[in-house]
Design a protein around this motif. Sequence first.
Motif, PDB file in Angstrom:
ATOM      1  N   THR A 188       8.950  73.736  63.384  1.00  0.00           N
ATOM      2  CA  THR A 188      10.474  73.735  62.058  1.00  0.00           C
ATOM      3  C   THR A 188      10.792  74.833  61.180  1.00  0.00           C
ATOM      4  N   THR A 189       9.014  75.184  61.033  1.00  0.00           N
ATOM      5  CA  THR A 189       9.296  76.343  59.868  1.00  0.00           C
ATOM      6  C   THR A 189       9.420  77.572  60.872  1.00  0.00           C
ATOM      7  N   MET A 190       9.747  77.441  61.728  1.00  0.00           N
ATOM      8  CA  MET A 190       9.439  79.279  63.365  1.00  0.00           C
ATOM      9  C   MET A 190      10.867  78.990  63.851  1.00  0.00           C
ATOM     10  N   GLN A 191      11.492  77.362  64.197  1.00  0.00           N
ATOM     11  CA  GLN A 191      12.511  77.337  64.663  1.00  0.00           C
ATOM     12  C   GLN A 191      14.009  77.484  63.417  1.00  0.00           C
ATOM     13  N   MET A 192      13.440  77.704  62.359  1.00  0.00           N
ATOM     14  CA  MET A 192      14.677  77.729  61.172  1.00  0.00           C
ATOM     15  C   MET A 192      14.474  78.815  60.946  1.00  0.00           C
ATOM     16  N   TYR A 193      13.143  80.216  61.302  1.00  0.00           N
ATOM     17  CA  TYR A 193      13.418  81.598  61.186  1.00  0.00           C
ATOM     18  C   TYR A 193      14.204  82.178  61.914  1.00  0.00           C
ATOM     19  N   TYR A 194      14.181  81.314  63.377  1.00  0.00           N
ATOM     20  CA  TYR A 194      14.485  82.259  64.600  1.00  0.00           C
ATOM     21  C   TYR A 194      15.773  82.056  64.947  1.00  0.00           C
ATOM     22  N   ARG A 195      16.469  80.460  64.226  1.00  0.00           N
ATOM     23  CA  ARG A 195      18.324  80.288  64.258  1.00  0.00           C
ATOM     24  C   ARG A 195      18.416  81.418  62.903  1.00  0.00           C
ATOM     25  N   PHE A 196      17.969  80.885  61.475  1.00  0.00           N
ATOM     26  CA  PHE A 196      18.649  81.253  60.623  1.00  0.00           C
ATOM     27  C   PHE A 196      18.357  82.899  59.959  1.00  0.00           C
ATOM     28  N   GLY A 197      17.047  83.944  61.192  1.00  0.00           N
ATOM     29  CA  GLY A 197      17.103  84.926  59.893  1.00  0.00           C
ATOM     30  C   GLY A 197      16.014  84.309  59.144  1.00  0.00           C
ATOM     31  N   SER A 198      15.405  85.889  58.514  1.00  0.00           N
ATOM     32  CA  SER A 198      15.767  86.041  56.708  1.00  0.00           C
ATOM     33  C   SER A 198      15.212  86.621  55.685  1.00  0.00           C
ATOM     34  N   PRO A 199      15.922  86.364  55.027  1.00  0.00           N
ATOM     35  CA  PRO A 199      15.779  85.368  54.326  1.00  0.00           C
ATOM     36  C   PRO A 199      17.262  84.262  55.356  1.00  0.00           C
ATOM     37  N   MET A 200      16.513  83.427  54.937  1.00  0.00           N
ATOM     38  CA  MET A 200      17.311  81.940  55.159  1.00  0.00           C
ATOM     39  C   MET A 200      18.555  81.756  54.291  1.00  0.00           C
ATOM     40  N   PRO A 201      19.773  81.344  53.944  1.00  0.00           N
ATOM     41  CA  PRO A 201      20.542  81.268  53.068  1.00  0.00           C
ATOM     42  C   PRO A 201      20.267  79.861  52.253  1.00  0.00           C
ATOM     43  N   GLY A 202      20.301  80.473  51.257  1.00  0.00           N
ATOM     44  CA  GLY A 202      19.755  79.165  49.966  1.00  0.00           C
ATOM     45  C   GLY A 202      18.657  78.213  49.742  1.00  0.00           C
ATOM     46  N   PHE A 203      17.135  79.042  50.648  1.00  0.00           N
ATOM     47  CA  PHE A 203      16.009  79.146  50.974  1.00  0.00           C
ATOM     48  C   PHE A 203      14.907  80.628  50.574  1.00  0.00           C
ATOM     49  N   PRO A 204      14.919  81.076  49.847  1.00  0.00           N
ATOM     50  CA  PRO A 204      14.226  82.797  49.720  1.00  0.00           C
ATOM     51  C   PRO A 204      12.872  82.597  48.958  1.00  0.00           C
ATOM     52  N   SER A 205      12.456  81.011  48.761  1.00  0.00           N
ATOM     53  CA  SER A 205      11.563  80.941  48.042  1.00  0.00           C
ATOM     54  C   SER A 205      10.105  81.792  49.043  1.00  0.00           C
ATOM     55  N   PRO A 206       9.711  81.337  50.589  1.00  0.00           N
ATOM     56  CA  PRO A 206       9.001  81.769  51.145  1.00  0.00           C
ATOM     57  C   PRO A 206       8.979  83.284  51.449  1.00  0.00           C
ATOM     58  N   MET A 207      10.500  84.096  51.365  1.00  0.00           N
ATOM     59  CA  MET A 207      10.349  84.830  51.174  1.00  0.00           C
ATOM     60  C   MET A 207       9.569  85.723  49.975  1.00  0.00           C
TER      61      MET A 207
END
Length: 233
Positions: A188-207
Amino acid sequence: SDQFPWFRSITAGAWVGMFITVMWSARSHLVRAWRAAMMDEKVAGESREPMSYRFAVFGTIIGFAALASATVLAGVRVHIALLFFTVYFLAIVVMTRIYAQIAVPIFELAHFNTTIAMTGVIGTAALSPKEAAILGHFHWFNRTYRQHPMGHEMESYAFAEKVGMPPRSMTWVIVAALVTGIVVGLLTTMQMYYRFGSPMPGFPSPMGAGAEAWSLSTQWAVNPRPPQATVIS
């Protein structure tokens, strides 16, 4: 912080004190568990535990050895790897005891970090650049401990007890959940990053957490420091 009032140092000292208290208060039970594991002695109530004492003891030993060995193979010297996971083990034992006693809804150990506590005593100058990079990559699992599974597993056993489910049956449920969670989480994490890029909107914590890890690694490698008196004292 490594400046007054030294929150990290105070937290590390408190955690060591709590670990000693926890282990001392459980000393009789730990001796019985050790004898049951090593001498195959029968202990009253062992059948009601989530697993046998032998499995628990040898699982701990093998797990610790596997973690330390993998770290050594990555390029960390043996004594640094052993010290790191000893401090880490200390932290998660106390954390799990807190979960067991007061059932906190979420755990946030913001001022305790295994590597920072360890390097405060031995000094970051004791780390090679490779060791600084490897231990910096460990930041994700010893940053706040809220994601650590042990406390949540303890809660699962408490739920099982409430509904009358045998603890050993719950052990298999937890194992299945761990395997499923790891696979689904990674995909799921890989799919989210491939789809939305980095940083993902509204999801900055991993960065942010990644930036912290690289910042620590760079600081340890570029600006090595001797053992810190404020941490030791």
